[in-house]
Design an enzyme around this catalytic site. Structure first.
Site, PDB file in Angstrom:
ATOM      1  N   GLU A  19      19.776 -16.429  -5.879  1.00  0.00           N
ATOM      2  CA  GLU A  19      19.264 -15.140  -6.349  1.00  0.00           C
ATOM      3  C   GLU A  19      18.882 -15.229  -7.834  1.00  0.00           C
ATOM      4  OE1 GLU A  19      18.104 -12.692  -5.105  1.00  0.00           O
ATOM      5  OE2 GLU A  19      18.222 -11.065  -6.548  1.00  0.00           O
ATOM      6  N   CYS A  47       0.816  -1.211   0.000  1.00  0.00           N
ATOM      7  CA  CYS A  47       0.000   0.000   0.000  1.00  0.00           C
ATOM      8  C   CYS A  47       0.856   1.271   0.000  1.00  0.00           C
ATOM      9  CB  CYS A  47      -0.888   0.025   1.228  1.00  0.00           C
ATOM     10  SG  CYS A  47      -1.906  -1.440   1.386  1.00  0.00           S
ATOM     11  N   TRP A  52      -2.854  -2.695  -1.602  1.00  0.00           N
ATOM     12  CA  TRP A  52      -2.422  -4.053  -1.939  1.00  0.00           C
ATOM     13  C   TRP A  52      -3.190  -4.946  -0.974  1.00  0.00           C
ATOM     14  CZ3 TRP A  52       0.620  -7.957   0.498  1.00  0.00           C
ATOM     15  CH2 TRP A  52       1.160  -8.915  -0.361  1.00  0.00           C
ATOM     16  N   HIS A  87      20.760 -36.348  -5.631  1.00  0.00           N
ATOM     17  CA  HIS A  87      20.116 -36.977  -4.476  1.00  0.00           C
ATOM     18  C   HIS A  87      18.598 -36.873  -4.553  1.00  0.00           C
ATOM     19  CE1 HIS A  87      23.946 -37.793  -2.623  1.00  0.00           C
ATOM     20  NE2 HIS A  87      24.308 -36.551  -2.892  1.00  0.00           N
ATOM     21  N   GLU A 136      10.392 -14.831 -10.276  1.00  0.00           N
ATOM     22  CA  GLU A 136       9.445 -13.809  -9.812  1.00  0.00           C
ATOM     23  C   GLU A 136       8.957 -12.918 -10.931  1.00  0.00           C
ATOM     24  OE1 GLU A 136      10.957 -10.956  -6.955  1.00  0.00           O
ATOM     25  OE2 GLU A 136      12.902 -10.926  -7.911  1.00  0.00           O
ATOM     26  N   LYS A 188      15.172 -14.316  -9.148  1.00  0.00           N
ATOM     27  CA  LYS A 188      14.965 -13.244 -10.131  1.00  0.00           C
ATOM     28  C   LYS A 188      14.183 -13.760 -11.320  1.00  0.00           C
ATOM     29  CE  LYS A 188      15.703 -10.614  -8.610  1.00  0.00           C
ATOM     30  NZ  LYS A 188      15.858  -9.815  -7.466  1.00  0.00           N
ATOM     31  N   LYS A 239       6.661  -3.941  -3.577  1.00  0.00           N
ATOM     32  CA  LYS A 239       8.061  -3.536  -3.452  1.00  0.00           C
ATOM     33  C   LYS A 239       8.547  -3.576  -2.012  1.00  0.00           C
ATOM     34  CE  LYS A 239      11.998  -2.016  -4.803  1.00  0.00           C
ATOM     35  NZ  LYS A 239      12.894  -3.060  -5.307  1.00  0.00           N
ATOM     36  N   ASN A 281      -1.817   2.213   5.853  1.00  0.00           N
ATOM     37  CA  ASN A 281      -0.855   1.167   5.462  1.00  0.00           C
ATOM     38  C   ASN A 281      -0.584   0.313   6.695  1.00  0.00           C
ATOM     39  OD1 ASN A 281      -0.612   2.336   2.986  1.00  0.00           O
ATOM     40  ND2 ASN A 281       1.568   2.788   3.140  1.00  0.00           N
ATOM     41  N   GLY A 282      -0.398  -0.982   6.499  1.00  0.00           N
ATOM     42  CA  GLY A 282      -0.084  -1.866   7.626  1.00  0.00           C
ATOM     43  C   GLY A 282      -1.242  -2.811   7.908  1.00  0.00           C
ATOM     44  N   ARG A 313       5.031   0.238  -6.154  1.00  0.00           N
ATOM     45  CA  ARG A 313       5.017  -0.580  -4.939  1.00  0.00           C
ATOM     46  C   ARG A 313       4.123  -1.799  -5.081  1.00  0.00           C
ATOM     47  NH1 ARG A 313       6.653   2.345  -0.238  1.00  0.00           N
ATOM     48  NH2 ARG A 313       5.292   1.051   1.012  1.00  0.00           N
TER      49      ARG A 313
HETATM   50  C1  F6R Z   1      13.112  -9.833  -4.880  1.00  0.00           C
HETATM   51  C2  F6R Z   1      12.961  -8.786  -3.880  1.00  0.00           C
HETATM   52  C3  F6R Z   1      12.578  -9.197  -2.503  1.00  0.00           C
HETATM   53  C4  F6R Z   1      13.256  -8.278  -1.469  1.00  0.00           C
HETATM   54  C5  F6R Z   1      12.719  -8.614  -0.064  1.00  0.00           C
HETATM   55  C6  F6R Z   1      13.398  -7.774   0.994  1.00  0.00           C
HETATM   56  O1  F6R Z   1      13.529  -9.307  -6.107  1.00  0.00           O
HETATM   57  O2  F6R Z   1      13.110  -7.629  -4.163  1.00  0.00           O
HETATM   58  O3  F6R Z   1      12.862 -10.529  -2.260  1.00  0.00           O
HETATM   59  O4  F6R Z   1      14.632  -8.466  -1.529  1.00  0.00           O
HETATM   60  O5  F6R Z   1      11.344  -8.374  -0.033  1.00  0.00           O
HETATM   61  O6  F6R Z   1      13.199  -6.412   0.769  1.00  0.00           O
HETATM   62  P1  F6R Z   1      14.084  -5.342   1.484  1.00  0.00           P
HETATM   63  O7  F6R Z   1      15.470  -5.459   0.971  1.00  0.00           O
HETATM   64  O8  F6R Z   1      13.458  -4.034   1.118  1.00  0.00           O
HETATM   65  O9  F6R Z   1      14.028  -5.621   2.952  1.00  0.00           O
END
Ligand code: F6R
Length: 609
Positions: free
Chosen positions: A482, A2, A75, A505, A489, A486, A604, A99-100, A27
């Site tokens: 990672e 949000c 969101w 295994h 997602e 990437k 985000k 928000n929250g 976001r």
């Molecule tokens: C994946 C991604 C998330 C963030 C995670 C932590 O591409 O961006 O996995 O890395 O939500 O977010 P931060 O770094 O903001 O605590």
């Protein structure tokens, strides 16, 4: 997740709110709304869907003469995305955005229902509005009502609030979720995110936990736990509106990958003094490093993956035992702390709820904490004993790239600093290491980006498959995790990372004709072993793309395609491989014509636990 934007001043508020909402789009959201104060009272317009739908509604029924308004991107958490669940929510004489999460909303809802309050939506926010309205009905004073109402709420919240009897005034309060005030030429602003304020002003103030703010067209006043009003101590942000725009790139993600060389340099150069790794500007002395006997890294998602890579480097270079934990798990099996344990929390946004909770848990346990954060002035940056900022600039794409890459670069420099402080490496070795991070890493990223077309071609085969595997050993396994995140997602293709030796295994049974396997082999000492694993999967039909050092012995005989990595230093091969996996993910998602910057279901900044 949000987003909140609010304004009161002398200018037309509606275009400001819609502009702020557009900036907040990154976001992730599924509905949007605005509550605008006019001489006729507060008009609320909201809908499921994108800002375009809200703008259409506003075009059909324009709001005139409005200089005070609040807006929100939602969101969905409590109740699906719908017009009625969208914010703002009204209860009696109160309108608010939130928000929250109000964790005890069920109990509060029952209390309100006993008082004959009826609810239109399924949200916890409408319950919060009802509780606030109830307190306001009794006191008639916004501030007392906010204090009384929030005292009843458990969970995290940032509220932007309008009261019917107070035209042109906006109230705000936060606990757990971020909220920033800003001062412009023509009034005062409120937002959950610095980027939403950049189109209007650079002067900002981050509300502290539990702080309450009262905005009028000509003033901003803060109230803490005592009654004494305070004027915000404004800061000036170094961000520019351009830093939150695409700047000619097709997507923010691509722009941010291309910004990595500069972001690495900006993040590591303040930590080099006379050519040596040095964190004194962050308040961390060589003596502090010498006390560190054990490191526990805590973070979520990609930040946790940066911790896995950093953990390897800390162990190898600094010789400090390091474990990396998923923040949401950290509290459930608390790691055993020894004398000299340091907790390092990593967060690009500085507001991730799970990471914040883990940080607070570590502090309650009496452990010293250092945070690595990108967003300046955020809760994790403020609450950790010490904060080491990354200087990646605003990251808009939901999938992190430059955030992750700068986290790794700072951890790398930390490993060098500890090794030097403890005498594990001498001045010459420390200088060479610092130079390789500051110079070889950005150069390797740049060089890899010049090969974008090669990576784009390779992505064709990935885009056509349902399952993909990443494999690697040691540091490369950490990086594979990672790479897999990437790719999955943003492309929605199932992708898993496996320790190269572990596939046989069990998981090797999933390999069939044409299954892509991406093998990372930056570590020369581990090449032969990973190469054997490559042969194992290839002989079972896998299509192998191998990332390996330029000096690897005949990799073309083992893999279907090879991406060569520089050998100048570990930093060079590591950051080149990192860039390659980011580009493979980006190109695959783009090829599939997906919303690369805003993948479905994701947000985000994850400010709920
Ligand atoms: C994946 C991604 C998330 C963030 C995670 C932590 O591409 O961006 O996995 O890395 O939500 O977010 P931060 O770094 O903001 O605590």
């Amino acid at each position: 997740m949000c987003g909140i934007i609010g304004y009161t001043g002398s200018a037309n508020a509606v275009p400001k709110i819609t502009k702020g909402l557009e900036v907040l789009e990154y976001r992730g959201y599924d509905s949007v709304g605005i509550a605008a104060r006019t001489s006729d009272g507060v008009t609320t317009v909201k809908c499921r869907g994108r800002i375009g739908s809200l703008e259409e509604k506003l075009e059909r029924n324009p709001i005139e003469n409005c200089t005070c308004a609040i807006g929100h991107t939602r969101w969905a958490t409590h109740g699906g995305p719908s017009d009625v669940n969208a914010h703002p929510h009204r209860a009696g004489r109160v309108v608010l955005v939130h928000n929250g999460i109000i964790e005890n909303y069920k109990v509060l809802k029952e209390e309100m229902m006993k008082k004959e309050v009826t609810f239109l939506s399924e949200t916890d926010t409408e319950v919060a509005a009802a509780v606030l309205n109830d307190c306001y009905a009794e006191t008639g004073d916004p501030m007392t009502a906010i204090r009384q109402a929030t005292a009843k709420m458990k969970g995290s919240y940032a509220f932007g609030i309008l009261f019917d009897e107070f035209p042109g005034e906006v109230w705000a309060v936060r606990t757990g979720s971020p909220l920033i005030l800003a001062k412009g030429q023509d009034g005062y602003y409120l937002a959950s995110d610095m980027t939403a304020l950049l189109p209007f002003t650079k002067e900002y103030y981050c509300l502290e936990e539990g702080q309450l703010a009262h905005l009028t067209p000509t003033s901003a006043v803060l109230y803490g736990s005592d009654e004494n009003p305070k004027v915000p101590d404004w800061s000036i942000t170094a961000m520019t509106p351009e830093s939150a725009q695409k700047g000619g790139f097709k997507h923010f993600m691509l722009k941010e990958i291309f910004e990595q060389p500069e972001a690495i340099m900006k993040s590591v150069s303040p930590r080099i003094v006379d050519g040596l790794p040095n964190f004194s500007a962050d308040g961390i002395t060589a003596d502090f490093w010498r006390q560190v006997k054990n490191i526990q890294i805590v973070a979520c998602g990609s930040a946790m993956h940066a911790g896995l890579v950093g953990g390897r480097l800390l162990e190898e270079i600094a010789g400090v035992p390091t474990s990396s934990y998923i923040a949401s798990e950290f509290r459930y099996h608390p790691p055993l702390a020894v004398d000299g344990t340091l907790v390092v929390v990593i967060s690009q946004s500085g507001e991730t709820a799970d990471t914040l909770a883990a940080l607070r848990y570590a502090k309650e346990s009496g452990l010293p904490t250092v945070s690595i954060v990108n967003a300046v002035g955020t809760t994790i940056a403020r609450e950790a004993d010490r904060c080491v900022y990354t200087y990646a600039g605003p990251e808009i794409a939901v999938a992190t790239t430059k955030g992750y890459c700068t986290q790794v670069s700072v951890l790398y420099m930390m490993a060098a600093a500890i090794a030097h402080a403890t005498g594990r490496i001498d001045d010459t070795e420390a200088r060479d290491l610092a130079r390789s991070i500051a110079e070889d890493a950005p150069k390797a990223v740049l060089d890899m980006l010049e090969r974008s077309e090669e990576l784009r071609q390779m992505s064709a085969r990935l885009a056509a498959r349902e399952h993909i595997f990443y494999i690697g050993r040691g540091l490369d396994y950490a990086m594979s995790q990672e790479g897999a995140l990437k790719l999955k997602e943003i492309s929605y293709i199932h992708c898993e990372a496996y320790a190269a030796g572990e596939l046989k295994h069990g998981t090797i049974s999933l390999i069939e004709e044409g299954t892509p396997v991406i093998a990372i082999t930056t570590e020369a000492a581990l090449y032969d072993k990973t190469e054997s694993n490559v042969r194992e999967v290839r002989s079972r039909g896998a299509y192998v793309i191998m990332l390996c050092r330029e000096d690897a012995p005949n990799p073309e005989t083992s893999a279907d395609e090879v991406i060569y990595l520089p050998t100048k230093s570990t930093a060079a091969s590591l950051f080149a491989a990192m860039t390659a996996v980011q580009m493979l993910a980006y190109e695959t998602a783009d090829r599939l014509d997906l919303d690369v910057d805003r993948p479905r279901n994701l947000a985000k900044s994850v400010t709920v636990e």
